[in-house]
Write a protein that holds these residues in place. Sequence first.
Motif, PDB file in Angstrom:
ATOM      1  N   SER A 212       1.436  -4.244   3.006  1.00 36.85           N
ATOM      2  CA  SER A 212       1.701  -3.310   1.908  1.00 36.85           C
ATOM      3  C   SER A 212       3.212  -3.138   1.757  1.00 36.85           C
ATOM      4  N   GLY A 213       3.609  -2.438   0.711  1.00 39.37           N
ATOM      5  CA  GLY A 213       5.026  -2.113   0.553  1.00 39.37           C
ATOM      6  C   GLY A 213       5.488  -1.152   1.638  1.00 39.37           C
ATOM      7  N   THR A 214       4.603  -0.249   2.005  1.00 40.57           N
ATOM      8  CA  THR A 214       4.922   0.693   3.084  1.00 40.57           C
ATOM      9  C   THR A 214       5.176  -0.067   4.380  1.00 40.57           C
TER      10      THR A 214
ATOM     11  N   LEU B 146       8.499  -1.816   4.502  1.00 40.82           N
ATOM     12  CA  LEU B 146       9.588  -0.921   4.923  1.00 40.82           C
ATOM     13  C   LEU B 146       9.561  -0.706   6.432  1.00 40.82           C
TER      14      LEU B 146
ATOM     15  N   THR C 209      12.364   9.658  -4.286  1.00 42.01           N
ATOM     16  CA  THR C 209      11.693   8.368  -4.152  1.00 42.01           C
ATOM     17  C   THR C 209      10.231   8.606  -3.844  1.00 42.01           C
TER      18      THR C 209
ATOM     19  N   ALA D 163       6.774   6.798   0.819  1.00 41.52           N
ATOM     20  CA  ALA D 163       6.783   5.731   1.834  1.00 41.52           C
ATOM     21  C   ALA D 163       8.193   5.419   2.335  1.00 41.52           C
TER      22      ALA D 163
ATOM     23  N   VAL E  79      16.929   2.747  -2.737  1.00 42.32           N
ATOM     24  CA  VAL E  79      15.706   2.452  -3.496  1.00 42.32           C
ATOM     25  C   VAL E  79      16.132   2.043  -4.901  1.00 42.32           C
TER      26      VAL E  79
ATOM     27  N   ASP F  39      14.658  -0.936  -0.743  1.00 35.39           N
ATOM     28  CA  ASP F  39      13.300  -0.641  -1.182  1.00 35.39           C
ATOM     29  C   ASP F  39      13.197  -1.126  -2.627  1.00 35.39           C
TER      30      ASP F  39
ATOM     31  N   GLN G 163       9.647  -1.208  -6.691  1.00 36.97           N
ATOM     32  CA  GLN G 163       9.505  -1.026  -8.137  1.00 36.97           C
ATOM     33  C   GLN G 163      10.395  -1.986  -8.922  1.00 36.97           C
TER      34      GLN G 163
ATOM     35  N   SER H  16       6.269  -4.462  -2.896  1.00 36.84           N
ATOM     36  CA  SER H  16       4.879  -4.011  -2.838  1.00 36.84           C
ATOM     37  C   SER H  16       4.048  -4.730  -3.891  1.00 36.84           C
TER      38      SER H  16
ATOM     39  N   PHE I 177       1.091  -3.331  -4.670  1.00 34.15           N
ATOM     40  CA  PHE I 177       0.168  -2.288  -5.126  1.00 34.15           C
ATOM     41  C   PHE I 177      -0.154  -2.579  -6.601  1.00 34.15           C
TER      42      PHE I 177
ATOM     43  N   LYS J  86       2.293  -1.918  -9.563  1.00 28.81           N
ATOM     44  CA  LYS J  86       3.665  -2.449  -9.593  1.00 28.81           C
ATOM     45  C   LYS J  86       3.745  -3.579 -10.627  1.00 28.81           C
TER      46      LYS J  86
ATOM     47  N   ASP K 294      -4.028  -3.928  -1.555  1.00 25.90           N
ATOM     48  CA  ASP K 294      -2.701  -3.712  -0.970  1.00 25.90           C
ATOM     49  C   ASP K 294      -2.068  -5.027  -0.521  1.00 25.90           C
ATOM     50  N   GLY K 295      -0.754  -5.043  -0.542  1.00 23.47           N
ATOM     51  CA  GLY K 295      -0.007  -6.204  -0.059  1.00 23.47           C
ATOM     52  C   GLY K 295       1.468  -5.978  -0.284  1.00 23.47           C
TER      53      GLY K 295
ATOM     54  N   TYR L  80       9.126  12.008  -9.254  1.00 17.75           N
ATOM     55  CA  TYR L  80       8.191  12.623  -8.337  1.00 17.75           C
ATOM     56  C   TYR L  80       8.449  14.113  -8.393  1.00 17.75           C
TER      57      TYR L  80
HETATM   58  C1  LIG Z   1       4.964   1.729  -4.181  1.00 17.22           C
HETATM   59  C2  LIG Z   1       6.157   2.045  -3.409  1.00 17.22           C
HETATM   60  C3  LIG Z   1       6.211   1.885  -2.016  1.00 17.22           C
HETATM   61  C4  LIG Z   1       5.004   1.595  -1.170  1.00 17.22           C
HETATM   62  O1  LIG Z   1       4.263   0.487  -1.511  1.00 17.22           O
HETATM   63  P1  LIG Z   1       2.713   0.406  -1.085  1.00 17.22           P
HETATM   64  O2  LIG Z   1       2.397  -1.030  -1.328  1.00 17.22           O
HETATM   65  O3  LIG Z   1       1.960   1.340  -1.957  1.00 17.22           O
HETATM   66  O4  LIG Z   1       2.601   0.754   0.352  1.00 17.22           O
HETATM   67  C5  LIG Z   1       7.411   2.130  -1.376  1.00 17.22           C
HETATM   68  N1  LIG Z   1       8.495   2.514  -2.047  1.00 17.22           N
HETATM   69  C6  LIG Z   1       8.491   2.690  -3.381  1.00 17.22           C
HETATM   70  C7  LIG Z   1       9.744   3.109  -4.063  1.00 17.22           C
HETATM   71  C8  LIG Z   1       7.319   2.475  -4.108  1.00 17.22           C
HETATM   72  O5  LIG Z   1       7.313   2.684  -5.428  1.00 17.22           O
END
Ligand SMILES: *Cc1c(COP(=O)(O)O)cnc(C)c1O
Length: 371
Positions: free
Chosen positions: A59-61, A64, A85, A88, A131, A157, A160, A181, A183, A186, A193-194, A314
């Motif tokens: 995942s994107g998380t 990181l 941000t 995550a 980010v 990061d 996006q 990410s 997700f 995106k 997830d990936g 956010y």
């Molecule tokens: C979506 C996102 C993530 C996390 O990605 P996931 O794949 O949902 O875990 C991290 N940082 C930012 C800025 C994001 O928008």
Amino acid sequence: MYVPLLDLKAQYRTIKEEIIRATLEVYEEQRFILGPKVEALEAAMATYCQSEWAVGVSSGTDALLIALMAAGIGPGDEVITTPYTFFATVGSIVRLGAVPVFSDIDPNTYNLAPETLEDRVTSKTKAILPVHLYGQCCDMAPVLELAGARGLFVIEDAAQAIGAEYRGKRAGSMGDFGCFSFFPSKNLGGCGDGGVVTTNRKAFNEQLRILRVHGSHPKYYHEVVGGNFRLDALQAAVVLVKLRFLEHWTQARQNNARMYRMLFEAAGLDGLVTLPAETLGRHVYNQFVIKVPDRRDALKAYLQEQGIGTEIYYPVPMHLQPCFKDLNGKKGDFPEAEDAASRTLALPVYPELTDDQQAYVVEKIRAFYST
Ligand SMILES: *Cc1c(COP(=O)(O)O)cnc(C)c1O
């Protein structure tokens, strides 16, 4: 009229046969974790992101988290990042026992403001984690300069910002690591997830691959503790198909952004509503975020009644999140982040959005502010 914030079904209709074919191949191969599809995606992503290597992760998380781990970030280390941000970014730092040190954003780009960064550096600082919010790169020259001067890692990061550019360089190719990410919402999303970590350093590429499989190297021998951060072949197969359309979709997002600018101007709203700044290179518009003078939440509710989906990215900056209360953040610490959190609203900008839908969105915003 109905205008959702994002319409993934509209996109799926255009590539359905190819997605199904690619997925069926995985079922026939019966290799679901890592394997040839993931390797093919890693090669394609490295090329697209102008990086030497790309490592597929869960995942994107996790991108990181594993990048921070590969940089050796641990308990007591400080990581400078933005309070404005997705969770995550900061959650990953805290999960490793490290301390997020916030620095305020630029009110025009919503990304880390370069001016105050240097004041945040202490003897404990190990990394800067900028980010590229909403699809536009953070002003990276001052970040890279400061990191170089103080021996800090830079972890981008770029969740996006796939395909975004800063001075001709792609997001994720400038720091030590770029985190992406897949997700579904995106710009390049899978069917689950990936993610991917990009890097230009051979040693990091190797370390990421070891950490991704519990630190196992060779198999069942562990010099470090990693995790299960593996990407699965079904996601890789889907993302590989979609990567071929990404430029086309990105251009459609950019055209939609241009259309909004024309429509807001024509409606006489460009003085009232702040449109996204596009100052630092190629913006890929994962989100088209406006800043309104007041009554943001009422505007959102009104648009919802009119069939228009919007979102607040956010509403609570990271320094005010209850789970981070130990960091002693308080209201007023980061005024620009707090102001953005209370006045911004993301409008639909997905590639398949039509001119008529956009005109309807702007007309309803005009109607709201003329009452
Ligand atoms: C979506 C996102 C993530 C996390 O990605 P996931 O794949 O949902 O875990 C991290 N940082 C930012 C800025 C994001 O928008």
